[in-house]
Design a protein around this motif. Structure first.
Motif, PDB file in Angstrom:
ATOM      1  N   LYS A  77       0.824  -1.208   0.000  1.00 45.58           N
ATOM      2  CA  LYS A  77       0.000   0.000   0.000  1.00 45.58           C
ATOM      3  C   LYS A  77       0.860   1.260   0.000  1.00 45.58           C
ATOM      4  O   LYS A  77       0.494   2.270  -0.627  1.00 45.58           O
ATOM      5  N   ASN A  78       1.993   1.211   0.684  1.00 45.13           N
ATOM      6  CA  ASN A  78       2.872   2.377   0.744  1.00 45.13           C
ATOM      7  C   ASN A  78       3.526   2.696  -0.596  1.00 45.13           C
ATOM      8  O   ASN A  78       3.956   3.839  -0.824  1.00 45.13           O
ATOM      9  N   HIS A  79       3.622   1.706  -1.474  1.00 42.84           N
ATOM     10  CA  HIS A  79       4.306   1.913  -2.763  1.00 42.84           C
ATOM     11  C   HIS A  79       3.352   1.899  -3.958  1.00 42.84           C
ATOM     12  O   HIS A  79       3.789   2.149  -5.088  1.00 42.84           O
ATOM     13  N   TYR A  80       2.077   1.615  -3.716  1.00 41.85           N
ATOM     14  CA  TYR A  80       1.110   1.504  -4.824  1.00 41.85           C
ATOM     15  C   TYR A  80       1.076   2.777  -5.660  1.00 41.85           C
ATOM     16  O   TYR A  80       1.082   2.722  -6.904  1.00 41.85           O
ATOM     17  N   PHE A  81       1.079   3.909  -4.999  1.00 43.72           N
ATOM     18  CA  PHE A  81       0.946   5.167  -5.744  1.00 43.72           C
ATOM     19  C   PHE A  81       2.251   5.595  -6.419  1.00 43.72           C
ATOM     20  O   PHE A  81       2.268   6.560  -7.170  1.00 43.72           O
ATOM     21  N   GLN A 117      -7.579   1.722   0.942  1.00 43.92           N
ATOM     22  CA  GLN A 117      -6.949   1.779  -0.375  1.00 43.92           C
ATOM     23  C   GLN A 117      -7.972   2.088  -1.459  1.00 43.92           C
ATOM     24  O   GLN A 117      -7.708   2.884  -2.371  1.00 43.92           O
ATOM     25  N   ALA A 118      -9.124   1.473  -1.369  1.00 46.32           N
ATOM     26  CA  ALA A 118     -10.182   1.716  -2.355  1.00 46.32           C
ATOM     27  C   ALA A 118     -10.587   3.187  -2.350  1.00 46.32           C
ATOM     28  O   ALA A 118     -10.730   3.812  -3.413  1.00 46.32           O
ATOM     29  N   ASP A 119     -10.764   3.747  -1.159  1.00 46.30           N
ATOM     30  CA  ASP A 119     -11.142   5.159  -1.055  1.00 46.30           C
ATOM     31  C   ASP A 119     -10.068   6.067  -1.653  1.00 46.30           C
ATOM     32  O   ASP A 119     -10.379   7.033  -2.364  1.00 46.30           O
ATOM     33  N   LYS A 120      -8.800   5.757  -1.374  1.00 48.03           N
ATOM     34  CA  LYS A 120      -7.708   6.579  -1.892  1.00 48.03           C
ATOM     35  C   LYS A 120      -7.665   6.553  -3.425  1.00 48.03           C
ATOM     36  O   LYS A 120      -7.434   7.581  -4.068  1.00 48.03           O
ATOM     37  N   ILE A 121      -7.868   5.380  -3.999  1.00 45.56           N
ATOM     38  CA  ILE A 121      -7.814   5.246  -5.459  1.00 45.56           C
ATOM     39  C   ILE A 121      -8.969   6.009  -6.110  1.00 45.56           C
ATOM     40  O   ILE A 121      -8.781   6.735  -7.097  1.00 45.56           O
ATOM     41  N   GLU A 126     -10.663  11.034  -8.943  1.00 44.45           N
ATOM     42  CA  GLU A 126     -11.784  11.975  -8.884  1.00 44.45           C
ATOM     43  C   GLU A 126     -13.095  11.334  -9.342  1.00 44.45           C
ATOM     44  O   GLU A 126     -13.878  11.928 -10.103  1.00 44.45           O
ATOM     45  N   LEU A 127     -13.359  10.129  -8.849  1.00 48.64           N
ATOM     46  CA  LEU A 127     -14.566   9.397  -9.213  1.00 48.64           C
ATOM     47  C   LEU A 127     -15.601   9.345  -8.095  1.00 48.64           C
ATOM     48  O   LEU A 127     -16.708   8.841  -8.296  1.00 48.64           O
ATOM     49  N   LYS A 128     -15.272   9.863  -6.935  1.00 45.25           N
ATOM     50  CA  LYS A 128     -16.135   9.687  -5.763  1.00 45.25           C
ATOM     51  C   LYS A 128     -17.546  10.217  -5.983  1.00 45.25           C
ATOM     52  O   LYS A 128     -18.530   9.660  -5.469  1.00 45.25           O
ATOM     53  N   LYS A 129     -17.683  11.289  -6.758  1.00 45.43           N
ATOM     54  CA  LYS A 129     -18.992  11.911  -6.953  1.00 45.43           C
ATOM     55  C   LYS A 129     -19.998  10.970  -7.607  1.00 45.43           C
ATOM     56  O   LYS A 129     -21.216  11.174  -7.485  1.00 45.43           O
ATOM     57  N   PHE A 130     -19.499   9.941  -8.287  1.00 40.75           N
ATOM     58  CA  PHE A 130     -20.398   9.029  -8.988  1.00 40.75           C
ATOM     59  C   PHE A 130     -20.973   7.941  -8.075  1.00 40.75           C
ATOM     60  O   PHE A 130     -21.993   7.335  -8.415  1.00 40.75           O
ATOM     61  N   MET A 135     -17.387  -0.011  -1.340  1.00 44.31           N
ATOM     62  CA  MET A 135     -17.192  -1.168  -0.457  1.00 44.31           C
ATOM     63  C   MET A 135     -15.867  -1.854  -0.781  1.00 44.31           C
ATOM     64  O   MET A 135     -15.704  -2.485  -1.820  1.00 44.31           O
ATOM     65  N   GLY A 136     -14.900  -1.675   0.133  1.00 46.90           N
ATOM     66  CA  GLY A 136     -13.643  -2.394   0.024  1.00 46.90           C
ATOM     67  C   GLY A 136     -13.615  -3.535   1.023  1.00 46.90           C
ATOM     68  O   GLY A 136     -14.604  -3.793   1.724  1.00 46.90           O
ATOM     69  N   ARG A 137     -12.497  -4.218   1.083  1.00 46.09           N
ATOM     70  CA  ARG A 137     -12.355  -5.324   2.040  1.00 46.09           C
ATOM     71  C   ARG A 137     -12.387  -4.788   3.462  1.00 46.09           C
ATOM     72  O   ARG A 137     -11.705  -3.814   3.783  1.00 46.09           O
TER      73      ARG A 137
END
Length: 222
Positions: A77-81, A117-121, A126-130, A135-137
């Motif tokens: 998770k620390n290196h995903y971005f 992680q799901a929320d961060k992605i 910039e998709l949150k508005k949709f 629901m992530g793990r």
């Protein structure tokens, strides 16, 4: 194409369905294994074929000796971005989400990625508005293909499973939908072959995400 319930909620998988994130996931995995000094060579084609499965299952299948899975996930998770620029939207994504939202159809996300992680992605792209619900793990709730996370979404947004369409690129997504009693749609542009998805027997298969707008039961003003 008869006797389809009206669809009020569409639940999308993330990787391989909304976002082509394979390179990001693969490169982050290699980086994490390198940091942990874990030996073994991952065949890229084999890894690709396991996309959508939990990392525990992937490493077991590929004989990668990850003994401390929590440590792996923390580093991952620390290196995903570091590699997020390798991920891209599938063609037609934004217009499709905009159309569904405009026409009053609820949109949710169901992924095996951890909730944080799901929320961060989703925020990064910039998709949150949709999304009505993301629901992530989560601890205490089984992962796909269990019906539990999908039924949780239906309950949270007050839509019956029979009025819900689960959309994903793997047999895991299709099984999840069937277990929950929703309609199911497999996407042919993701990480599985058409043959593999057909065996899971979804209600429909699509080659582009915007084809979801023509699914029977989805009322859109076009």
């Amino acid at each position: 194409m008869k006797n389809y319930s009206t669809i009020k909620l569409i639940v999308f998988d993330l990787d391989g369905t909304l976002i082509n994130s394979y390179k990001t996931i693969f490169k982050t995995t290699l980086k994490t294994l390198q940091i942990l000094n874990i030996p073994g060579i991952i065949n890229e084609n084999d890894f690709y074929g396991m996309m959508g499965h939990h990392f525990i299952d992937i490493f077991r299948e590929l004989n990668i000796p990850v003994n401390d899975f929590d440590e792996f996930i923390d580093i991952y998770k620390n290196h995903y971005f570091d590699f997020i620029n390798e991920s891209t939207f599938y063609p037609g994504l934004l217009k499709t989400l905009e159309k569904l939202m405009k026409d009053g159809i609820k949109i949710s996300l169901l992924t095996t990625k951890g909730q944080e992680q799901a929320d961060k992605i989703i925020n990064y792209f910039e998709l949150k508005k949709f999304f009505t619900y993301i629901m992530g793990r989560r601890d205490g709730i089984a992962d796909k293909p269990s019906a539990d996370p999908l039924l949780h979404i239906c309950n949270e947004v007050s839509v019956l499973p029979a009025e819900t369409l689960m959309v994903g690129d793997t047999e895991i997504d299709i099984k999840c939908g069937k277990n929950a009693g929703t309609k199911t749609c497999g996407v042919l542009y993701g990480y599985r072959t058409g043959e593999s998805l057909s065996k899971a027997n979804p209600n429909c298969l699509i080659s582009r995400i915007d084809e979801i707008l023509t699914y029977p039961g989805i009322s859109t003003k076009r």
